[in-house]
Write a protein that holds these residues in place. Structure first.
Motif, PDB file in Angstrom:
ATOM      1  N   ALA A 171       0.634  -1.254  -0.031  1.00 54.19           N
ATOM      2  CA  ALA A 171       0.013  -0.005  -0.047  1.00 54.19           C
ATOM      3  C   ALA A 171       0.948   1.382  -0.081  1.00 54.19           C
ATOM      4  CB  ALA A 171      -1.061   0.161   1.209  1.00 54.19           C
ATOM      5  N   GLN A 172       2.279   1.289   0.525  1.00 56.46           N
ATOM      6  CA  GLN A 172       3.033   2.309   0.319  1.00 56.46           C
ATOM      7  C   GLN A 172       3.957   2.421  -0.712  1.00 56.46           C
ATOM      8  OE1 GLN A 172       4.853   1.451   4.272  1.00 56.46           O
ATOM      9  NE2 GLN A 172       4.341   3.369   5.120  1.00 56.46           N
ATOM     10  N   LEU A 173       4.185   1.397  -1.182  1.00 57.03           N
ATOM     11  CA  LEU A 173       5.131   1.212  -2.318  1.00 57.03           C
ATOM     12  C   LEU A 173       4.695   0.596  -3.529  1.00 57.03           C
ATOM     13  CD1 LEU A 173       8.256   2.237  -2.751  1.00 57.03           C
ATOM     14  CD2 LEU A 173       8.840  -0.157  -2.389  1.00 57.03           C
ATOM     15  N   PRO A 174       4.559   1.055  -4.550  1.00 56.99           N
ATOM     16  CA  PRO A 174       4.141   0.742  -5.787  1.00 56.99           C
ATOM     17  C   PRO A 174       5.147  -0.351  -6.627  1.00 56.99           C
ATOM     18  CG  PRO A 174       4.344   2.690  -6.351  1.00 56.99           C
ATOM     19  CD  PRO A 174       4.795   2.656  -4.947  1.00 56.99           C
ATOM     20  N   PHE A 175       6.133  -0.303  -6.185  1.00 61.33           N
ATOM     21  CA  PHE A 175       7.185  -0.972  -6.737  1.00 61.33           C
ATOM     22  C   PHE A 175       7.937  -1.773  -5.869  1.00 61.33           C
ATOM     23  CE2 PHE A 175       8.466   3.380  -6.255  1.00 61.33           C
ATOM     24  CZ  PHE A 175       9.709   3.238  -5.544  1.00 61.33           C
ATOM     25  N   ALA A 176       9.041  -2.741  -6.736  1.00 61.65           N
ATOM     26  CA  ALA A 176       9.954  -3.689  -5.860  1.00 61.65           C
ATOM     27  C   ALA A 176      11.116  -2.913  -6.043  1.00 61.65           C
ATOM     28  CB  ALA A 176       9.674  -5.169  -6.827  1.00 61.65           C
ATOM     29  N   ALA A 177      12.170  -3.061  -4.865  1.00 61.91           N
ATOM     30  CA  ALA A 177      13.395  -2.773  -4.965  1.00 61.91           C
ATOM     31  C   ALA A 177      14.357  -3.424  -3.977  1.00 61.91           C
ATOM     32  CB  ALA A 177      13.340  -1.220  -4.542  1.00 61.91           C
TER      33      ALA A 177
END
Length: 314
Positions: free
Chosen positions: A140-146
């Protein structure tokens, strides 16, 4: 894995290394390093370097004595990692701001997440390297993978290498900072050189651009963003009779921050008079210096902090 299991696992992996101690500070696990040149404390929550002290010297980093060491609450002091945005989200470029919910907290969200301790290497009797990592998946906070990594080198200088890798399928943009709290004798005794003639934005004066040709001295609440530095910054402290030098790679901006008295009273985990004993010199890439990564690309930012010698008398 619960806290007891996590401690046991870390003891099995690293507990026999000379100069390494696994510590529990209330709800938070830390690694204490003690070698021939310096000692340091690094918390797994936030991969936060909380303490660094060269042998026979005053601590270089300031850590609040009011920290409660609770899980999910970032520590006030040391060197927090601000990512994937710095400061309040609304003050970031649209390219960064548009990726996240409007009610997102200041300085991103990795400061209160538990990182993995991947390795500890005793390079030589005076040098210890720790590698910590965090795999971030869309939520919900971050729309991508890292994937994030922090290499901490405890030696005659403190070295931090922060790496961001895009492990997803889409491009993303971010700002970040290594939010360094420096330990000082008293605020009136310090000056900051290396920022003369460099344009800065005064966040307390509607972000208006200004230039100061003199060394920076703090006499009230200060929150400035210096842009596009091209040389090291030095903090001279006539009370401790020392100079602290900060160098950075891929961190062209620096935030100079001190809350002064009135704001200090409103800050959590911060004594009313603590502003007298700390100053933040935060190596960063912010505003126009945001970074964008395509899938598989990485970005590396480095910070070097060391005591250089006696301060010039004020």
């Amino acid at each position: 894995m619960n806290l007891a299991e996590q401690l046991q696992d870390l003891y099995q992996k690293f507990g026999d290394l000379p100069g390494i101690s696994i510590e529990l500070h209330k709800q938070l696990i830390a690694v204490a390093v003690d070698n021939k040149s310096a000692k340091a404390t690094i918390f797994l929550q936030g991969a936060q370097v909380a303490e660094y002290q060269q042998k026979g010297q005053q601590p270089l980093l300031w850590l609040s004595d009011q920290c409660d060491f609770k899980a999910g609450k970032s520590l006030r002091g040391g060197i927090p990692i601000c990512w994937p945005w710095f400061g309040n989200l609304e003050c970031n470029p649209e390219q960064v701001r548009s990726q996240f919910p409007a009610d997102a907290p200041a300085h991103g969200f990795v400061r209160d997440r538990e990182w993995n301790l991947d390795s500890i290497e005793l390079v030589d009797p005076s040098t210890t390297e720790l590698l910590l990592s965090l795999d971030v998946q869309p939520d919900a906070q971050l729309p991508f993978a890292a994937t994030l990594q922090l290499k901490v080198t405890v030696a005659e200088q403190l070295r931090l290498e922060f790496t961001v890798t895009n492990s997803g399928d889409d491009c993303f943009s971010f700002t970040s900072a290594l939010h360094t709290y420096l330990n000082i004798s008293e605020i009136e005794a310090v000056s900051v050189s290396g920022l003369e003639g460099i344009s800065y934005l005064d966040t307390l004066n509607d972000w208006k651009p200004e230039i100061d040709e003199a060394s920076v001295r703090i006499s009230g609440e200060t929150d400035r963003v210096y842009q596009n530095l091209d040389k090291p910054v030095r903090l001279s402290d006539s009370g401790f009779k020392r100079t602290i030098r900060l160098d950075a790679d891929n961190a062209p901006d620096m935030v100079v921050w001190n809350p002064w008295l009135e704001k200090a009273k409103r800050l959590s985990h911060f004594a009313d008079d603590a502003y007298q004993r700390m100053i933040c010199l935060e190596s960063a890439h912010v505003l126009d210096n945001l970074k964008s990564l395509e899938p598989g690309e990485s970005f590396v930012m480095q910070l070097f902090v060391m005591q250089e010698g006696l301060a010039q008398q004020a």
